[in-house]
Design an enzyme around this catalytic site. Structure first.
Site, PDB file in Angstrom:
ATOM      1  N   ARG A 122      -6.536 -13.577   5.236  1.00  0.00           N
ATOM      2  CA  ARG A 122      -5.447 -14.106   4.396  1.00  0.00           C
ATOM      3  C   ARG A 122      -5.975 -14.619   3.060  1.00  0.00           C
ATOM      4  NH1 ARG A 122      -2.671 -18.690   6.728  1.00  0.00           N
ATOM      5  NH2 ARG A 122      -1.895 -18.545   4.606  1.00  0.00           N
TER       6      ARG A 122
ATOM      7  N   ARG B  62       3.407 -29.838   7.994  1.00  0.00           N
ATOM      8  CA  ARG B  62       3.795 -29.098   6.790  1.00  0.00           C
ATOM      9  C   ARG B  62       5.323 -29.044   6.575  1.00  0.00           C
ATOM     10  NH1 ARG B  62      -0.389 -24.262   5.702  1.00  0.00           N
ATOM     11  NH2 ARG B  62      -0.348 -25.158   3.650  1.00  0.00           N
ATOM     12  N   PRO B  63       5.969 -30.191   6.434  1.00  0.00           N
ATOM     13  CA  PRO B  63       7.414 -30.193   6.176  1.00  0.00           C
ATOM     14  C   PRO B  63       7.717 -29.706   4.758  1.00  0.00           C
ATOM     15  CG  PRO B  63       6.541 -32.418   6.022  1.00  0.00           C
ATOM     16  CD  PRO B  63       5.398 -31.542   6.419  1.00  0.00           C
ATOM     17  N   ILE B  64       9.003 -29.444   4.465  1.00  0.00           N
ATOM     18  CA  ILE B  64       9.360 -29.018   3.105  1.00  0.00           C
ATOM     19  C   ILE B  64      10.377 -29.969   2.465  1.00  0.00           C
ATOM     20  CG2 ILE B  64       8.759 -26.567   3.406  1.00  0.00           C
ATOM     21  CD1 ILE B  64      11.797 -26.000   3.694  1.00  0.00           C
ATOM     22  N   ASP B  65      10.363 -31.231   2.954  1.00  0.00           N
ATOM     23  CA  ASP B  65      11.332 -32.199   2.430  1.00  0.00           C
ATOM     24  C   ASP B  65      11.199 -32.398   0.914  1.00  0.00           C
ATOM     25  OD1 ASP B  65       8.838 -33.274   3.290  1.00  0.00           O
ATOM     26  OD2 ASP B  65       9.592 -35.301   2.985  1.00  0.00           O
ATOM     27  N   LEU B  66       9.983 -32.389   0.397  1.00  0.00           N
ATOM     28  CA  LEU B  66       9.805 -32.620  -1.044  1.00  0.00           C
ATOM     29  C   LEU B  66      10.334 -31.435  -1.861  1.00  0.00           C
ATOM     30  CD1 LEU B  66       6.209 -34.203  -0.942  1.00  0.00           C
ATOM     31  CD2 LEU B  66       8.389 -35.399  -1.226  1.00  0.00           C
TER      32      LEU B  66
ATOM     33  N   CYS C 268      -0.864 -21.393   8.267  1.00  0.00           N
ATOM     34  CA  CYS C 268      -1.884 -21.939   9.154  1.00  0.00           C
ATOM     35  C   CYS C 268      -1.389 -23.204   9.846  1.00  0.00           C
ATOM     36  CB  CYS C 268      -3.148 -22.258   8.359  1.00  0.00           C
ATOM     37  SG  CYS C 268      -4.051 -20.793   7.863  1.00  0.00           S
TER      38      CYS C 268
ATOM     39  N   ARG D 260       2.899 -19.622   4.735  1.00  0.00           N
ATOM     40  CA  ARG D 260       3.464 -20.866   4.225  1.00  0.00           C
ATOM     41  C   ARG D 260       4.037 -20.685   2.804  1.00  0.00           C
ATOM     42  NH1 ARG D 260       5.276 -26.112   4.821  1.00  0.00           N
ATOM     43  NH2 ARG D 260       4.917 -27.189   2.885  1.00  0.00           N
TER      44      ARG D 260
ATOM     45  N   ILE E  27      -5.407 -35.037   3.464  1.00  0.00           N
ATOM     46  CA  ILE E  27      -4.226 -34.265   3.049  1.00  0.00           C
ATOM     47  C   ILE E  27      -3.428 -33.737   4.243  1.00  0.00           C
ATOM     48  CG2 ILE E  27      -3.396 -32.346   1.607  1.00  0.00           C
ATOM     49  CD1 ILE E  27      -4.784 -34.527  -0.023  1.00  0.00           C
TER      50      ILE E  27
ATOM     51  N   LYS F 157      -6.037 -16.839  -4.782  1.00  0.00           N
ATOM     52  CA  LYS F 157      -4.871 -16.588  -3.915  1.00  0.00           C
ATOM     53  C   LYS F 157      -3.748 -17.576  -4.236  1.00  0.00           C
ATOM     54  CE  LYS F 157      -4.682 -18.402   0.481  1.00  0.00           C
ATOM     55  NZ  LYS F 157      -3.408 -19.067   0.735  1.00  0.00           N
ATOM     56  N   ASN F 158      -4.111 -18.853  -4.354  1.00  0.00           N
ATOM     57  CA  ASN F 158      -3.070 -19.871  -4.519  1.00  0.00           C
ATOM     58  C   ASN F 158      -2.422 -19.859  -5.894  1.00  0.00           C
ATOM     59  OD1 ASN F 158      -3.513 -20.562  -1.916  1.00  0.00           O
ATOM     60  ND2 ASN F 158      -4.469 -22.551  -2.319  1.00  0.00           N
TER      61      ASN F 158
ATOM     62  N   ASP G 152      -9.049 -27.723   1.003  1.00  0.00           N
ATOM     63  CA  ASP G 152      -9.382 -26.335   1.365  1.00  0.00           C
ATOM     64  C   ASP G 152     -10.890 -26.093   1.438  1.00  0.00           C
ATOM     65  OD1 ASP G 152      -6.742 -25.715   1.564  1.00  0.00           O
ATOM     66  OD2 ASP G 152      -6.610 -24.586  -0.299  1.00  0.00           O
TER      67      ASP G 152
HETATM   68  C1  UD1 Z   1      -1.203 -25.855  -1.133  1.00  0.00           C
HETATM   69  C2  UD1 Z   1      -2.212 -24.746  -0.928  1.00  0.00           C
HETATM   70  C3  UD1 Z   1      -3.129 -25.095   0.227  1.00  0.00           C
HETATM   71  C4  UD1 Z   1      -3.775 -26.459   0.011  1.00  0.00           C
HETATM   72  C5  UD1 Z   1      -2.720 -27.510  -0.290  1.00  0.00           C
HETATM   73  C6  UD1 Z   1      -3.307 -28.870  -0.693  1.00  0.00           C
HETATM   74  C7  UD1 Z   1      -1.037 -22.743  -1.619  1.00  0.00           C
HETATM   75  C8  UD1 Z   1      -0.437 -21.449  -1.208  1.00  0.00           C
HETATM   76  N1  UD1 Z   1      -1.496 -23.518  -0.620  1.00  0.00           N
HETATM   77  O1  UD1 Z   1      -0.435 -25.941   0.062  1.00  0.00           O
HETATM   78  O2  UD1 Z   1      -4.131 -24.087   0.306  1.00  0.00           O
HETATM   79  O3  UD1 Z   1      -4.451 -26.819   1.189  1.00  0.00           O
HETATM   80  O4  UD1 Z   1      -1.885 -27.080  -1.385  1.00  0.00           O
HETATM   81  O5  UD1 Z   1      -4.167 -28.716  -1.761  1.00  0.00           O
HETATM   82  O6  UD1 Z   1      -1.118 -23.069  -2.786  1.00  0.00           O
HETATM   83  N2  UD1 Z   1       4.129 -32.380   2.279  1.00  0.00           N
HETATM   84  C9  UD1 Z   1       5.230 -33.050   2.728  1.00  0.00           C
HETATM   85  N3  UD1 Z   1       6.452 -32.588   2.354  1.00  0.00           N
HETATM   86  C10 UD1 Z   1       6.602 -31.480   1.572  1.00  0.00           C
HETATM   87  C11 UD1 Z   1       5.465 -30.809   1.119  1.00  0.00           C
HETATM   88  C12 UD1 Z   1       4.232 -31.286   1.494  1.00  0.00           C
HETATM   89  O7  UD1 Z   1       5.135 -34.046   3.434  1.00  0.00           O
HETATM   90  O8  UD1 Z   1       7.758 -31.098   1.271  1.00  0.00           O
HETATM   91  C13 UD1 Z   1       2.784 -32.852   2.714  1.00  0.00           C
HETATM   92  C14 UD1 Z   1       2.072 -31.809   3.560  1.00  0.00           C
HETATM   93  O9  UD1 Z   1       2.475 -31.881   4.903  1.00  0.00           O
HETATM   94  C15 UD1 Z   1       0.632 -32.175   3.357  1.00  0.00           C
HETATM   95  C16 UD1 Z   1       0.611 -32.658   1.904  1.00  0.00           C
HETATM   96  O10 UD1 Z   1       1.955 -32.971   1.569  1.00  0.00           O
HETATM   97  O11 UD1 Z   1       0.269 -33.226   4.196  1.00  0.00           O
HETATM   98  C17 UD1 Z   1       0.057 -31.640   0.921  1.00  0.00           C
HETATM   99  O12 UD1 Z   1       0.839 -30.490   0.945  1.00  0.00           O
HETATM  100  P1  UD1 Z   1       1.071 -29.559  -0.337  1.00  0.00           P
HETATM  101  O13 UD1 Z   1       0.352 -30.115  -1.512  1.00  0.00           O
HETATM  102  O14 UD1 Z   1       2.541 -29.321  -0.442  1.00  0.00           O
HETATM  103  O15 UD1 Z   1       0.359 -28.238   0.133  1.00  0.00           O
HETATM  104  P2  UD1 Z   1       0.920 -26.775   0.083  1.00  0.00           P
HETATM  105  O16 UD1 Z   1       1.664 -26.532  -1.174  1.00  0.00           O
HETATM  106  O17 UD1 Z   1       1.571 -26.456   1.386  1.00  0.00           O
END
Ligand code: UD1
Length: 429
Positions: free
Chosen positions: A398, A121-125, A116, A92, A328, A22-23, A306
């Site tokens: 999902r 789960r912010p998107i700042d990065l 979920c 997400r 994580i 899926k990912n 996961d």
């Molecule tokens: C992806 C996977 C998810 C998996 C996760 C970690 C998909 C669709 N989903 O999620 O199944 O659990 O990787 O292996 O591929 N973070 C920030 N700012 C950001 C982005 C992330 O602080 O802009 C934090 C998140 O809150 C979290 C950590 O970084 O604590 C890891 O997140 P990330 O690696 O981005 O996971 P996803 O891409 O959302």
């Protein structure tokens, strides 16, 4: 609301081919937006999340056809750059369209992504990476208006944390940017490699995927290709724990064992016999599992977050105490109170769970809190005494293709209880 009804205690046996990832499938489908011509994606799992991704592609003007596990995407010249809020909210990974839409149109409008509830789960990065590539971001009453007024231009992006989604977005936006991009401290997950393999087949110039520095030489255009999505390592880990807790003996086929290098040793530590032959993993579990000392989630190649929930389920019936540390996501232990309803002995403090294994769990009515937490409750139900009802299957749908059918093939007693009118719950609602 539909539910899985499980009569526990049956030993799993036989063999099973694992679904496509899926990912991997989601960002690869998003990446087809960047391509002129037709992309044929094989081994695409049939899930509510892939259905949602296909709906977003159609919304953005692509022609998409699915035949079994093959999805064909024909990208049009359409310049639609906004994802409707209802589709953004559904999952997400809708956020991974940001880099692809910017790469195609130079402008993108998105709202906060759903998915979920496992933490903030912010998107700042993601936004930091886009800004480094020349994008301005304006928050317009909850809608993020992102624009590369002078076009995307290559740059150096240094992540403070190796986020999977932010790395994917950075790659997607950089492949057609002007000039070179270097991404430092990027995620190294197999799904990143799969995305970059797909893009390179289309004519992108990406080096270093799977390492912590990726370099990208921007190209003017990409052409269509055929691609096979890799096997889902998390679905594989889920079935492996289901086999382990039932004292089963199963061959899991079509996997990439190397992607499970942090998972298989823990199954051995629990007393399972694990034999790897090419793409197949044969696992034979003992009558009673041993404790696993510590399970600590980390970015790849560490133990995957996961797979934490299904291993928590495994630890509940092992002999002795297992300590689980979730590094994580901050709220990823929501399956714990549900497991406790089934007789598990677990204490939690913040991100740490201490699991004292019990002889057996007991069937109960439980509620799936999220995708992997729901799968963990099914794993627990498979070894519990009596009937377990796992409600709220929409989360499980999902991520797991034909979940109950696959478990039945392995001799489990599980079925899906449907709504009174005889229809399955619609997972997309
Ligand atoms: C992806 C996977 C998810 C998996 C996760 C970690 C998909 C669709 N989903 O999620 O199944 O659990 O990787 O292996 O591929 N973070 C920030 N700012 C950001 C982005 C992330 O602080 O802009 C934090 C998140 O809150 C979290 C950590 O970084 O604590 C890891 O997140 P990330 O690696 O981005 O996971 P996803 O891409 O959302």
């Amino acid at each position: 609301m539909s539910a899985f009804v499980i009569n526990g205690g049956r030993r799993l046996s036989g063999s099973l081919a694992v679904q496509g990832s899926k990912n991997s499938a989601l960002p690869i489908l998003a990446a087809t937006l960047l391509v002129h011509g037709e992309c044929v994606i094989h081994n695409c799992p049939a899930l509510s999340d892939t259905d949602c991704t296909i709906r977003i592609l159609k919304e953005l003007g692509c022609k998409v056809m699915r035949s079994g596990n093959t999805v064909t995407v024909q990208n049009s010249g359409s310049n639609v750059f906004e994802i409707p809020e209802n589709l953004m909210r559904e999952m997400r990974s809708s956020v991974v369209f940001l880099g692809a839409i910017l790469g195609k149109c130079g402008k993108a409008i998105i709202s906060a992504p759903g998915g979920c509830e496992i933490g903030l789960r912010p998107i700042d990065l993601h936004l930091y990476a886009m800004k480094r590539l020349g994008v301005t971001v304006d928050d317009n009453y909850g809608k993020l208006v992102c624009e590369a007024k002078e076009g995307l231009r290559g740059s150096k992006i240094t992540f403070s944390f190796p986020s999977v989604g932010a790395t994917e977005n950075a790659v997607l936006a950089a492949v057609r940017a002007k000039g070179n991009t270097t991404i430092v401290n990027c995620a190294r997950e197999p799904e990143i490699i799969d995305l970059c393999d797909f893009l390179n087949k289309c004519g992108a110039r990406i080096n270093g995927a799977g390492e912590s520095i990726i370099t990208i030489e921007g190209v003017a255009s990409l052409k269509g290709c055929e691609h096979n999505v890799i096997c889902d390592r998390i679905a594989a880990a889920t079935y492996l724990t289901a086999i382990a807790v039932t004292g089963g003996d199963v061959e899991i086929c079509n996997t990439v064992p190397g992607h499970l290098s942090s998972v298989l040793p823990l199954l051995e530590e629990a007393g399972c016999e694990v034999r790897v032959r090419c793409k197949n993993i044969r696992i034979k579990a003992p009558r009673r599992l041993n404790r696993i000392d510590k399970i600590i989630t980390q970015p790849y190649p560490g133990f995957p977050t996961d797979a934490q929930a299904v291993f928590t389920a495994l630890a509940t019936v092992a002999q002795g105490t297992t300590v689980i540390v979730e590094n994580i996501f901050e709220s990823r232990l929501k399956h714990v109170p549900e497991l406790v309803r089934m007789g598990a002995r677990i204490r939690t403090e913040g991100r740490v769970a201490v699991v004292e294994g019990v002889e057996r769990l007991y069937g109960a009515d439980v509620f799936s809190p999220d995708l992997r937490g729901g799968a963990a409750l099914v794993v627990a139900g498979l070894c519990a005494n009596g009937e377990t009802v796992v409600k709220n299957t929409r989360f499980i749908d999902r991520g797991y293709e034909d979940f109950e059918d696959n478990l039945c093939v392995l001799n489990a007693d599980i079925y899906r209880k449907v709504k009174k009118d005889g229809r399955k719950e619609n997972p997309e609602k």
